[in-house]
Design a protein around this motif. Structure first.
Motif, PDB file in Angstrom:
ATOM      1  N   ILE A  50       0.839  -1.202   0.000  1.00 52.08           N
ATOM      2  CA  ILE A  50       0.000   0.000   0.000  1.00 52.08           C
ATOM      3  C   ILE A  50       0.872   1.250   0.000  1.00 52.08           C
ATOM      4  CG2 ILE A  50      -1.740   1.348   1.229  1.00 52.08           C
ATOM      5  CD1 ILE A  50      -2.793  -1.203   2.447  1.00 52.08           C
ATOM      6  N   LEU A  51       0.586   2.140  -0.938  1.00 53.31           N
ATOM      7  CA  LEU A  51       1.210   3.451  -0.996  1.00 53.31           C
ATOM      8  C   LEU A  51       0.123   4.492  -1.216  1.00 53.31           C
ATOM      9  CD1 LEU A  51       4.547   3.396  -3.047  1.00 53.31           C
ATOM     10  CD2 LEU A  51       4.186   4.210  -0.728  1.00 53.31           C
ATOM     11  N   ASP A  52       0.142   5.529  -0.387  1.00 55.90           N
ATOM     12  CA  ASP A  52      -0.854   6.586  -0.502  1.00 55.90           C
ATOM     13  C   ASP A  52      -0.207   7.909  -0.134  1.00 55.90           C
ATOM     14  OD1 ASP A  52      -3.176   8.382   0.694  1.00 55.90           O
ATOM     15  OD2 ASP A  52      -4.120   6.898  -0.608  1.00 55.90           O
ATOM     16  N   GLN A  53      -0.566   8.968  -0.849  1.00 54.78           N
ATOM     17  CA  GLN A  53       0.063  10.262  -0.612  1.00 54.78           C
ATOM     18  C   GLN A  53      -0.139  10.764   0.807  1.00 54.78           C
ATOM     19  OE1 GLN A  53      -1.589  12.769  -3.672  1.00 54.78           O
ATOM     20  NE2 GLN A  53      -0.049  12.186  -5.193  1.00 54.78           N
ATOM     21  N   ASP A  54      -1.291  10.464   1.402  1.00 51.67           N
ATOM     22  CA  ASP A  54      -1.611  10.990   2.727  1.00 51.67           C
ATOM     23  C   ASP A  54      -1.294  10.013   3.855  1.00 51.67           C
ATOM     24  OD1 ASP A  54      -2.662  13.309   1.518  1.00 51.67           O
ATOM     25  OD2 ASP A  54      -4.582  12.312   1.180  1.00 51.67           O
ATOM     26  N   ALA A  55      -0.899   8.782   3.498  1.00 51.68           N
ATOM     27  CA  ALA A  55      -0.661   7.767   4.529  1.00 51.68           C
ATOM     28  C   ALA A  55       0.755   7.888   5.088  1.00 51.68           C
ATOM     29  CB  ALA A  55      -0.875   6.377   3.957  1.00 51.68           C
ATOM     30  N   ILE A  56       0.875   7.618   6.383  1.00 51.55           N
ATOM     31  CA  ILE A  56       2.173   7.588   7.046  1.00 51.55           C
ATOM     32  C   ILE A  56       2.734   6.175   6.940  1.00 51.55           C
ATOM     33  CG2 ILE A  56       3.398   7.871   9.235  1.00 51.55           C
ATOM     34  CD1 ILE A  56       1.253   9.858  10.063  1.00 51.55           C
ATOM     35  N   ILE A  57       4.026   6.067   6.605  1.00 53.65           N
ATOM     36  CA  ILE A  57       4.654   4.756   6.484  1.00 53.65           C
ATOM     37  C   ILE A  57       4.688   4.072   7.847  1.00 53.65           C
ATOM     38  CG2 ILE A  57       6.750   3.498   5.857  1.00 53.65           C
ATOM     39  CD1 ILE A  57       7.429   5.754   3.937  1.00 53.65           C
ATOM     40  N   GLN A  58       4.087   2.910   7.951  1.00 49.52           N
ATOM     41  CA  GLN A  58       4.042   2.183   9.210  1.00 49.52           C
ATOM     42  C   GLN A  58       5.351   1.441   9.455  1.00 49.52           C
ATOM     43  OE1 GLN A  58       0.528  -0.289   9.496  1.00 49.52           O
ATOM     44  NE2 GLN A  58      -0.726   1.205   8.391  1.00 49.52           N
ATOM     45  N   GLU A  59       5.829   1.501  10.698  1.00 50.13           N
ATOM     46  CA  GLU A  59       7.083   0.837  11.034  1.00 50.13           C
ATOM     47  C   GLU A  59       6.997  -0.675  10.905  1.00 50.13           C
ATOM     48  OE1 GLU A  59       8.461   2.029  14.832  1.00 50.13           O
ATOM     49  OE2 GLU A  59       8.747   4.139  14.281  1.00 50.13           O
ATOM     50  N   SER A  60       5.778  -1.225  11.003  1.00 45.79           N
ATOM     51  CA  SER A  60       5.604  -2.674  10.918  1.00 45.79           C
ATOM     52  C   SER A  60       5.727  -3.198   9.495  1.00 45.79           C
ATOM     53  CB  SER A  60       4.239  -3.080  11.487  1.00 45.79           C
ATOM     54  OG  SER A  60       3.176  -2.458  10.751  1.00 45.79           O
ATOM     55  N   LYS A  61       5.692  -2.284   8.513  1.00 55.40           N
ATOM     56  CA  LYS A  61       5.774  -2.692   7.116  1.00 55.40           C
ATOM     57  C   LYS A  61       7.216  -2.666   6.623  1.00 55.40           C
ATOM     58  CE  LYS A  61       1.150  -1.336   5.491  1.00 55.40           C
ATOM     59  NZ  LYS A  61       0.812  -2.583   4.772  1.00 55.40           N
ATOM     60  N   THR A  62       7.490  -3.499   5.616  1.00 50.19           N
ATOM     61  CA  THR A  62       8.783  -3.509   4.946  1.00 50.19           C
ATOM     62  C   THR A  62       8.546  -3.232   3.466  1.00 50.19           C
ATOM     63  OG1 THR A  62       9.694  -5.128   6.497  1.00 50.19           O
ATOM     64  CG2 THR A  62      10.833  -4.863   4.393  1.00 50.19           C
ATOM     65  N   MET A  63       9.205  -2.205   2.960  1.00 51.66           N
ATOM     66  CA  MET A  63       8.982  -1.803   1.564  1.00 51.66           C
ATOM     67  C   MET A  63       7.481  -1.670   1.285  1.00 51.66           C
ATOM     68  SD  MET A  63      11.924  -1.335   0.195  1.00 51.66           S
ATOM     69  CE  MET A  63      13.650  -1.826   0.253  1.00 51.66           C
ATOM     70  N   PHE A  64       6.754  -1.035   2.230  1.00 50.57           N
ATOM     71  CA  PHE A  64       5.331  -0.723   2.107  1.00 50.57           C
ATOM     72  C   PHE A  64       4.438  -1.965   2.092  1.00 50.57           C
ATOM     73  CE2 PHE A  64       7.982   1.945  -0.720  1.00 50.57           C
ATOM     74  CZ  PHE A  64       8.100   3.060   0.105  1.00 50.57           C
ATOM     75  N   SER A  65       4.955  -3.098   2.537  1.00 55.07           N
ATOM     76  CA  SER A  65       4.218  -4.361   2.483  1.00 55.07           C
ATOM     77  C   SER A  65       4.111  -4.987   3.872  1.00 55.07           C
ATOM     78  CB  SER A  65       4.897  -5.360   1.538  1.00 55.07           C
ATOM     79  OG  SER A  65       5.091  -4.795   0.254  1.00 55.07           O
ATOM     80  N   ASP A  66       3.023  -5.721   4.106  1.00 57.63           N
ATOM     81  CA  ASP A  66       2.868  -6.447   5.367  1.00 57.63           C
ATOM     82  C   ASP A  66       3.866  -7.590   5.461  1.00 57.63           C
ATOM     83  OD1 ASP A  66       0.855  -4.805   6.184  1.00 57.63           O
ATOM     84  OD2 ASP A  66      -0.778  -6.206   5.793  1.00 57.63           O
ATOM     85  N   GLU A  67       4.150  -8.215   4.308  1.00 56.24           N
ATOM     86  CA  GLU A  67       5.094  -9.326   4.316  1.00 56.24           C
ATOM     87  C   GLU A  67       5.736  -9.483   2.938  1.00 56.24           C
ATOM     88  OE1 GLU A  67       5.358 -14.102   5.478  1.00 56.24           O
ATOM     89  OE2 GLU A  67       3.425 -13.066   5.430  1.00 56.24           O
ATOM     90  N   TYR A  99      14.534 -15.107   2.433  1.00 59.03           N
ATOM     91  CA  TYR A  99      14.352 -13.923   3.273  1.00 59.03           C
ATOM     92  C   TYR A  99      12.871 -13.724   3.529  1.00 59.03           C
ATOM     93  CZ  TYR A  99      13.482  -9.102   4.543  1.00 59.03           C
ATOM     94  OH  TYR A  99      12.992  -7.983   5.178  1.00 59.03           O
ATOM     95  N   ASN A 100      12.505 -13.453   4.804  1.00 60.40           N
ATOM     96  CA  ASN A 100      11.120 -13.161   5.165  1.00 60.40           C
ATOM     97  C   ASN A 100      11.092 -11.906   6.033  1.00 60.40           C
ATOM     98  OD1 ASN A 100       8.645 -13.494   7.186  1.00 60.40           O
ATOM     99  ND2 ASN A 100       8.171 -14.587   5.293  1.00 60.40           N
ATOM    100  N   SER A 101      10.303 -10.919   5.613  1.00 61.14           N
ATOM    101  CA  SER A 101      10.274  -9.643   6.320  1.00 61.14           C
ATOM    102  C   SER A 101       9.489  -9.727   7.625  1.00 61.14           C
ATOM    103  CB  SER A 101       9.655  -8.563   5.417  1.00 61.14           C
ATOM    104  OG  SER A 101       8.289  -8.862   5.136  1.00 61.14           O
ATOM    105  N   ARG A 102       8.501 -10.614   7.709  1.00 62.90           N
ATOM    106  CA  ARG A 102       7.714 -10.711   8.940  1.00 62.90           C
ATOM    107  C   ARG A 102       8.565 -11.258  10.090  1.00 62.90           C
ATOM    108  NH1 ARG A 102       2.386 -10.482  10.136  1.00 62.90           N
ATOM    109  NH2 ARG A 102       1.813 -10.325   7.938  1.00 62.90           N
ATOM    110  N   THR A 103       9.382 -12.259   9.799  1.00 61.22           N
ATOM    111  CA  THR A 103      10.262 -12.823  10.820  1.00 61.22           C
ATOM    112  C   THR A 103      11.618 -12.113  10.867  1.00 61.22           C
ATOM    113  OG1 THR A 103      11.110 -14.490   9.273  1.00 61.22           O
ATOM    114  CG2 THR A 103       9.175 -15.078  10.575  1.00 61.22           C
ATOM    115  N   LYS A 104      11.856 -11.202   9.905  1.00 64.43           N
ATOM    116  CA  LYS A 104      13.124 -10.469   9.798  1.00 64.43           C
ATOM    117  C   LYS A 104      14.306 -11.433   9.796  1.00 64.43           C
ATOM    118  CE  LYS A 104      11.556  -6.123  11.834  1.00 64.43           C
ATOM    119  NZ  LYS A 104      11.812  -5.071  12.857  1.00 64.43           N
ATOM    120  N   SER A 105      14.213 -12.428   8.950  1.00 60.50           N
ATOM    121  CA  SER A 105      15.234 -13.469   8.956  1.00 60.50           C
ATOM    122  C   SER A 105      15.690 -13.822   7.547  1.00 60.50           C
ATOM    123  CB  SER A 105      14.695 -14.733   9.638  1.00 60.50           C
ATOM    124  OG  SER A 105      13.628 -15.287   8.890  1.00 60.50           O
TER     125      SER A 105
END
Length: 211
Positions: A81-98, A124-130
């Motif tokens: 998800i990318l949106d002009q008004d949205a704040i980048i969430q720290e839980s996301k990696t490259m704007f993705s949940d996983e 590589y898995n962004s959810r497990t950061k491994s």
């Protein structure tokens, strides 16, 4: 978009001329966001999947000639998800949940080609950061003639706490934990250690020089 699925895509990239680094080169996720939203007001993809993908990169720049090929990798990306008004969430990696990226039968060279490394699987898995590597083997190149040589074989190697954005943009790799499952380490002084022969490489394995 709800879903994008690409079975067996082939990507070919050729670089013929060295480009000077400029302020237009993205150096953070914020800059990538601004670059993409310069073309779209918002982007949302529920699922993006590449299966059995192939990529070939070649640099034909003088004194920097190199080739990288990978003929069996997969990528799964969830809720981009990318949106002009949205704040980048720290839980996301490259704007993705996983993000889940898998290279099968992957090999590369180290130390200017002095050592060859082969793996059965690198994931590589962004959810497990491994980053998890299966059946890793390191051996000196057959032409390597230094007095001290090193050989290693590990069934499993795991890097925990990997920040892939920090690695990509800042060329920095910090880990919370490195896990190694058994394995063997051989050090040779004034003698050869086990040299990897082409027959020991995984089938269809490709090589990348990491310097």
């Amino acid at each position: 978009m709800r879903q994008i699925f690409l079975p067996g895509p082939v990507f070919t990239i050729s670089n013929y001329r060295e480009k000077a680094r400029s302020k237009d080169t993205p150096e953070s996720t914020d800059e990538v966001k601004n670059l993409l939203l310069g073309y779209f007001k918002s982007i949302q993809i529920d699922s993006l999947s590449l299966d059995k993908a192939q990529i070939k990169y070649q640099s034909l720049i003088e004194n920097k000639r190199s080739v990288f090929e990978e003929d069996n990798f997969s990528l799964n990306l969830k809720n981009f998800i990318l949106d002009q008004d949205a704040i980048i969430q720290e839980s996301k990696t490259m704007f993705s949940d996983e993000i889940d990226l898998v290279f099968n039968n992957y090999s590369f060279s180290l130390a200017g080609g002095k050592y060859e490394v082969s793996t059965d699987k690198l994931q590589y898995n962004s959810r497990t950061k491994s980053i998890v590597i299966k059946d890793l083997e390191l051996a000196p190149n057959s032409e390597f003639s230094d007095r001290i040589q090193l050989g290693m074989q590990f069934p499993s190697v795991s890097f925990q706490g990997v920040d892939i954005e920090e690695f990509f943009f800042d060329n920095k790799l910090d880990l919370d934990k490195l896990e190694i499952d058994q394995g063997n380490i051989e050090i040779g002084i004034d003698r050869k250690v086990a040299v990897k022969s082409p027959g020991n490489l995984p089938k269809n394995a490709k090589k990348e020089d990491l310097g």
